[in-house]
Motif scaffolding. Structure first.
Motif, PDB file in Angstrom:
ATOM      1  N   GLN A  21     -13.514 -10.124 -17.837  1.00 12.99           N
ATOM      2  CA  GLN A  21     -14.150 -11.376 -17.413  1.00 12.99           C
ATOM      3  C   GLN A  21     -13.225 -12.222 -16.538  1.00 12.99           C
ATOM      4  O   GLN A  21     -13.596 -12.576 -15.420  1.00 12.99           O
ATOM      5  CB  GLN A  21     -14.639 -12.182 -18.610  1.00 12.99           C
ATOM      6  CG  GLN A  21     -15.344 -13.465 -18.175  1.00 12.99           C
ATOM      7  CD  GLN A  21     -15.590 -14.427 -19.318  1.00 12.99           C
ATOM      8  OE1 GLN A  21     -14.645 -14.854 -19.972  1.00 12.99           O
ATOM      9  NE2 GLN A  21     -16.845 -14.759 -19.546  1.00 12.99           N
ATOM     10  N   PRO A  22     -12.021 -12.551 -17.000  1.00 14.06           N
ATOM     11  CA  PRO A  22     -11.172 -13.358 -16.125  1.00 14.06           C
ATOM     12  C   PRO A  22     -10.744 -12.607 -14.861  1.00 14.06           C
ATOM     13  O   PRO A  22     -10.555 -13.233 -13.811  1.00 14.06           O
ATOM     14  CB  PRO A  22      -9.960 -13.702 -16.997  1.00 14.06           C
ATOM     15  CG  PRO A  22      -9.959 -12.682 -18.078  1.00 14.06           C
ATOM     16  CD  PRO A  22     -11.401 -12.328 -18.302  1.00 14.06           C
ATOM     17  N   TRP A  70      -9.058 -19.513 -19.292  1.00 16.08           N
ATOM     18  CA  TRP A  70      -8.425 -18.196 -19.467  1.00 16.08           C
ATOM     19  C   TRP A  70      -6.954 -18.243 -19.059  1.00 16.08           C
ATOM     20  O   TRP A  70      -6.090 -17.692 -19.739  1.00 16.08           O
ATOM     21  CB  TRP A  70      -9.155 -17.144 -18.636  1.00 16.08           C
ATOM     22  CG  TRP A  70     -10.224 -16.413 -19.352  1.00 16.08           C
ATOM     23  CD1 TRP A  70     -11.576 -16.521 -19.159  1.00 16.08           C
ATOM     24  CD2 TRP A  70     -10.062 -15.411 -20.368  1.00 16.08           C
ATOM     25  NE1 TRP A  70     -12.243 -15.668 -20.000  1.00 16.08           N
ATOM     26  CE2 TRP A  70     -11.336 -14.970 -20.743  1.00 16.08           C
ATOM     27  CE3 TRP A  70      -8.950 -14.856 -20.986  1.00 16.08           C
ATOM     28  CZ2 TRP A  70     -11.532 -13.994 -21.713  1.00 16.08           C
ATOM     29  CZ3 TRP A  70      -9.144 -13.886 -21.963  1.00 16.08           C
ATOM     30  CH2 TRP A  70     -10.415 -13.465 -22.315  1.00 16.08           C
ATOM     31  N   TYR A  85     -10.001  -8.469 -20.847  1.00 17.24           N
ATOM     32  CA  TYR A  85      -9.593  -9.250 -19.689  1.00 17.24           C
ATOM     33  C   TYR A  85     -10.415  -8.959 -18.426  1.00 17.24           C
ATOM     34  O   TYR A  85     -10.050  -9.391 -17.342  1.00 17.24           O
ATOM     35  CB  TYR A  85      -8.104  -9.044 -19.424  1.00 17.24           C
ATOM     36  CG  TYR A  85      -7.265  -9.615 -20.541  1.00 17.24           C
ATOM     37  CD1 TYR A  85      -7.122 -10.987 -20.680  1.00 17.24           C
ATOM     38  CD2 TYR A  85      -6.653  -8.789 -21.471  1.00 17.24           C
ATOM     39  CE1 TYR A  85      -6.378 -11.528 -21.720  1.00 17.24           C
ATOM     40  CE2 TYR A  85      -5.899  -9.314 -22.507  1.00 17.24           C
ATOM     41  CZ  TYR A  85      -5.765 -10.685 -22.630  1.00 17.24           C
ATOM     42  OH  TYR A  85      -5.031 -11.206 -23.662  1.00 17.24           O
ATOM     43  N   TYR A 116      -4.915 -19.943 -21.628  1.00 21.43           N
ATOM     44  CA  TYR A 116      -4.777 -19.045 -22.774  1.00 21.43           C
ATOM     45  C   TYR A 116      -3.726 -17.966 -22.494  1.00 21.43           C
ATOM     46  O   TYR A 116      -2.852 -17.700 -23.319  1.00 21.43           O
ATOM     47  CB  TYR A 116      -6.125 -18.404 -23.108  1.00 21.43           C
ATOM     48  CG  TYR A 116      -6.026 -17.276 -24.100  1.00 21.43           C
ATOM     49  CD1 TYR A 116      -5.890 -17.533 -25.459  1.00 21.43           C
ATOM     50  CD2 TYR A 116      -6.076 -15.945 -23.676  1.00 21.43           C
ATOM     51  CE1 TYR A 116      -5.792 -16.500 -26.374  1.00 21.43           C
ATOM     52  CE2 TYR A 116      -5.984 -14.903 -24.589  1.00 21.43           C
ATOM     53  CZ  TYR A 116      -5.845 -15.180 -25.934  1.00 21.43           C
ATOM     54  OH  TYR A 116      -5.739 -14.148 -26.833  1.00 21.43           O
TER      55      TYR A 116
END
Length: 120
Positions: free
Chosen positions: A19-20, A97, A17, A100
Motif C-alpha cells: 500500500q505505501p 505510513w 508494505y 510509522y
C-alpha cells in the motif's frame, strides 16, 4: 535456517508494505498499473517484478478507500489504459505510513546496536 525458510518468514512482510509503495509510486505523477508493477521494487519491499494480481488488487482497494482515483486514458493508440492518481487522502495516509516507518527504523537501529554490543 535454510534460505527457503528465511524467504517464507519474510514473505508476509512484503505485502504489508505494498500500500505505501503504491502510494509512493503515485506521489510524483499519475501512473498506469503496469508502470507501478515495473517500478515498485525500487522501494525495497518487493524483490523483482511485483505480481500483477497483487498490485491490481491493492489498486482497487485503494480506490474503494478513496486513496487513489483512476480514469481511462484513450489518448494513445491501442487499448485504453487505466491511469491512477493519488488523492489528498492518499497523501495523508502515506504521511502516516512514513511516520510509522521512521519509528520502526529507529527501533530496528536500536535493536541492531544492542545486538552489536552483546557480540563483544
Amino acid at each position: 535456517m535454510k534460505d527457503k525458510e528465511k524467504k517464507s518468514t519474510l514473505s508476509g512482510r512484503q505485502e504489508r508494505y505494498i500500500q505505501p509503495s503504491i502510494l509512493m509510486g503515485l506521489l510524483s505523477k499519475p501512473c498506469y498499473g503496469y508502470e507501478l508493477i515495473n517500478t515498485i521494487h525500487l522501494y525495497g519491499f518487493v524483490e523483482g517484478q511485483a505480481p500483477p494480481g497483487m498490485i491490481y488488487r491493492h489498486l482497487r482497494r485503494l480506490e474503494e478507500d478513496g486513496l487513489v482515483v483512476s480514469e481511462w486514458d484513450t489518448t494513445e493508440a491501442g487499448a485504453a489504459k487505466r491511469m491512477y492518481t493519488i488523492t489528498h487522502e492518499g497523501r495523508e495516509v502515506l504521511a502516516i505510513w512514513v511516520d510509522y516507518m521512521a519509528a520502526q527504523a529507529e527501533k530496528l537501529q536500536r535493536f541492531v546496536a544492542m545486538y552489536g554490543k552483546n557480540q563483544k
